[in-house]
Design a protein around this motif. Structure first.
Motif, short mmCIF file in Angstrom:
data_model
loop_
_atom_site.label_atom_id
_atom_site.label_comp_id
_atom_site.label_asym_id
_atom_site.label_seq_id
_atom_site.Cartn_x
_atom_site.Cartn_y
_atom_site.Cartn_z
N SER A 128 -2.81 1.29 1.59
CA SER A 128 -1.77 0.67 0.42
C SER A 128 -1.20 -0.50 1.25
O SER A 128 -1.35 -0.60 2.40
CB SER A 128 -0.65 1.81 0.13
N VAL A 146 -4.02 -2.42 -3.03
CA VAL A 146 -4.87 -1.34 -2.27
C VAL A 146 -5.93 -2.09 -1.40
O VAL A 146 -6.22 -3.19 -1.84
CB VAL A 146 -5.48 -0.34 -3.08
N VAL A 194 -1.42 5.17 -3.34
CA VAL A 194 -2.86 5.26 -3.85
C VAL A 194 -3.09 6.59 -4.33
O VAL A 194 -2.53 7.50 -3.75
CB VAL A 194 -3.56 4.67 -2.43
N SER A 233 -3.99 2.19 -7.20
CA SER A 233 -2.53 1.92 -6.93
C SER A 233 -1.62 2.51 -7.68
O SER A 233 -2.01 2.85 -8.86
CB SER A 233 -2.18 0.57 -6.53
#
Lengths: 170, 170
Positions: free
Chosen positions: B151, B67, A67, A151
């Motif tokens: 994540s 995410v 992330v 992401s």
């Protein structure tokens, strides 16, 4: 973060803690302090007038692999290019307002006439993976500040060469 | 989001736009509006007194796959369990202050005496994958409110059964 694992895997995990953590060793630190003051993070505009970009947590600076978090400010009238990327993206509007243009058809060669979404303080939205989109600060009187989460850093952005507004006015 | 791709892949991407987007078709929508007011998102405390949890963007509610974003508020004196997870986690402190306890040795069977980090408004930090950690609102006078980004949703949390504070006072 505070959800509780109620399955037997909790105890199993404790007994196999060493092996598990060795299997998922943390990313190397980059020498920066663990806790950082966001107001002290350097800003950049990537050559785009009216943009301020901060990388709050990033792949290059902080070793993030899954992330990345940005803080971006757009002055009145400024906008992103029409672009898309093969990662998830979540926005949180911290202040200001504007318009999100989202391709109504990202499966064609051209995105088509976009959907228009009003965005406002304390609003959130996410961009479907690979959907063409554009963010505009359409508020003439106030900066638009957004927190951006993506992401799969580092992001690879595909910029589309035509403009939504020509579609809107055609 | 506003970085510009300057490589030839931009033009290549435009000509192969259809194939690429078919290869990365967006997640199905869940029927919720694309732009949501965070103040209207339901809260939960997962049975933990003093906690308020909001899922700003989540896997179950919004179809996120890579995410997830939470807004969490801890009343004075409340804290998370000591826990770890095999995903990245980024915190942004929106208001209040507290202490992050981070295992000094996540490779052993026990996390050992933790590092203590003061966290404050407008600070950010991330937790290395699989490092045992705990967040405390050690401010007796104010809620601690944090934005949490993880994540690999949905998160699987391993709760450790011993407490850092016994290590700190031993």
């Amino acid at each position: 973060m505070v959800e509780r694992c109620t399955s037997p895997i909790v105890l199993l995990c404790l007994f196999s803690f060493s092996a598990l953590t060795l299997a998922f060793s943390p990313c190397p630190l980059t020498g920066l302090p663990l806790v950082r003051n966001i107001s002290e993070i350097p800003q950049d505009n990537y050559g785009r007038a009216g943009l301020s970009h901060m990388t709050v947590a990033g792949s290059l600076l902080h070793g993030m692999k899954e992330v990345e978090v940005w803080l971006q400010t757009f002055s009145p009238g400024t906008h992103t290019p029409i672009h898309r990327h093969s990662c998830e993206e979540v926005f949180i509007v911290l202040k200001g307002s504007g318009t999100l243009y989202l391709a109504s058809d990202s499966h064609g060669r051209y995105p088509g006439k976009p959907q228009e979404h009003f965005i406002f303080p304390n609003s959130t939205f996410h961009i479907p993976v690979n959907d063409a989109h554009q963010l505009w600060n359409t508020n003439e009187h106030e900066d638009l500040q957004v927190l951006v989460i993506i992401s799969r850093p580092p992001v690879k952005v595909y910029v589309l060469l035509f403009m939504f507004h020509t579609l809107l006015t055609s």
